[in-house]
Design a protein around this motif. Structure first.
Motif, mmCIF file in Angstrom:
data_model
loop_
_atom_site.group_PDB
_atom_site.id
_atom_site.type_symbol
_atom_site.label_atom_id
_atom_site.label_comp_id
_atom_site.label_asym_id
_atom_site.label_seq_id
_atom_site.Cartn_x
_atom_site.Cartn_y
_atom_site.Cartn_z
ATOM 1 N N SER A 107 2.920 -10.967 3.718
ATOM 2 C CA SER A 107 4.385 -10.903 3.641
ATOM 3 C C SER A 107 4.910 -9.610 4.247
ATOM 4 O O SER A 107 5.929 -9.602 4.954
ATOM 5 C CB SER A 107 4.852 -11.005 2.178
ATOM 6 O OG SER A 107 4.508 -12.247 1.619
ATOM 7 N N ILE A 163 3.481 -16.774 -0.027
ATOM 8 C CA ILE A 163 4.008 -15.941 1.068
ATOM 9 C C ILE A 163 5.443 -16.338 1.393
ATOM 10 O O ILE A 163 6.328 -15.474 1.530
ATOM 11 C CB ILE A 163 3.104 -16.074 2.316
ATOM 12 C CG1 ILE A 163 1.748 -15.413 2.061
ATOM 13 C CG2 ILE A 163 3.781 -15.453 3.537
ATOM 14 C CD1 ILE A 163 0.709 -15.730 3.113
ATOM 15 N N LEU A 167 8.627 -13.634 0.736
ATOM 16 C CA LEU A 167 9.078 -12.961 1.968
ATOM 17 C C LEU A 167 10.492 -12.343 1.910
ATOM 18 O O LEU A 167 10.690 -11.225 2.387
ATOM 19 C CB LEU A 167 9.013 -13.934 3.146
ATOM 20 C CG LEU A 167 7.830 -13.818 4.094
ATOM 21 C CD1 LEU A 167 7.891 -14.923 5.141
ATOM 22 C CD2 LEU A 167 7.801 -12.463 4.776
ATOM 23 N N THR A 219 8.602 -7.906 -3.580
ATOM 24 C CA THR A 219 7.756 -8.958 -3.002
ATOM 25 C C THR A 219 6.517 -9.176 -3.860
ATOM 26 O O THR A 219 6.099 -10.321 -4.094
ATOM 27 C CB THR A 219 7.359 -8.579 -1.565
ATOM 28 O OG1 THR A 219 8.520 -8.633 -0.729
ATOM 29 C CG2 THR A 219 6.313 -9.521 -1.007
#
Length: 279
Positions: A107, A163, A167, A219
């Protein structure tokens, strides 16, 4: 009487299904390559984490907490990790960390460049912001669909879904951090003859680093939030323990696995924030 006319309904789902089928047939080599590369990385990372002695891992966390926060934080995090060992969930915790670390790494590799492009290109930002809005408002289970379509069941589709879900924060906060650099500093750099690349590398990115690190933190937390959801496509670890406990209505197993996820989330959140805030 006031229902919407049935003859005015139209479904786009068939077109999406056709596109997915076409991609599955004609891009199978591409998806197989991604799957093989990710699986290789995940297996080696998991082998390393399970190879590291439990006491060495806990000692490292204690020293990091002592260095960046306080001794009391180090003792608290040590107790958290010892409890996970007591529950007999250490190997599953390492597997969960493998998925989270791999997802965050990918990411960051994808998100930071996209955030930079958004910050430097107003048109791209305008076009891409609705995509980020959609990604952040989409139900988490929807992220499993593309992973299942292209990669089947197992660890790889779980990581791909994670992911996609994780992101947006790193992209948004990288964009925000670079745009937040004072215009006077940018103008001063240009007046001294700095190129755009030099300006980005030596001025904008260093100034935006605290905000970017906050994006890495967010994240990471979003990747950890996908642990249980990803278990639905066959990802092992603490999430699968929670899912199994839910199916079996096993309160004890569900509590131990759930509280272990909470412990890991607290440790990761506090440590990454403390490291990002350190000058």
């Amino acid at each position: 009487m006031f229902e919407y006319p049935e003859n005015l309904t139209y479904h786009f789902g068939n077109y999406i299904s056709d596109i997915v089928d076409w991609l599955t047939v004609h891009w199978s080599g591409f998806f197989d390559g991604i799957s093989s590369g990710l699986l290789w990385m995940l297996l080696h990372l998991n082998d390393f984490l399970t190879w590291v002695p439990w006491w060495y891992f806990i000692l490292t966390v204690f020293l990091l907490a002592w260095q960046y926060k306080s001794v009391s934080s180090g003792i608290l995090y040590t107790l958290f990790l010892l409890l996970i060992c007591t529950f007999g969930l250490w190997d599953m915790t390492m597997f969960t960390l493998t998925m989270v670390m791999a997802s965050v790494a990918v990411s960051v590799i994808i998100g930071i460049p996209l955030g930079i492009v958004m910050a430097l290109n107003k048109r791209f930002e305008v076009l891409f912001k609705p995509v980020l809005d959609a990604m952040q408002t989409m139900p988490t289970f929807v992220y499993l669909i593309p992973g299942i379509f292209f990669f089947g069941l197992g660890l790889v589709p779980g990581v791909i879904s994670t992911i996609i879900y994780a992101l947006p924060p790193i992209i948004r906060l990288t964009n925000l951090g670079i745009r937040g650099v004072p215009k006077e500093m940018v103008e001063a750099g240009l007046s001294f003859g700095a190129t755009k690349w030099q300006l980005l590398k030596k001025l904008q990115l260093p100034q935006a680093l605290p905000t970017i690190m906050l994006g890495v933190n967010q994240t990471t937390m979003m990747a950890l939030a996908m642990v249980v959801v990803a278990s639905m496509v066959g990802v092992e670890g603490l999430g699968l323990e929670v899912l199994t406990a839910l199916n079996q209505i096993d309160v004890a197993k569900g509590f131990e696995a759930g509280i272990s996820i909470v412990f890991i989330a607290i440790i990761i959140d506090r440590l990454t924030l403390a490291i990002s805030e350190r000058p």
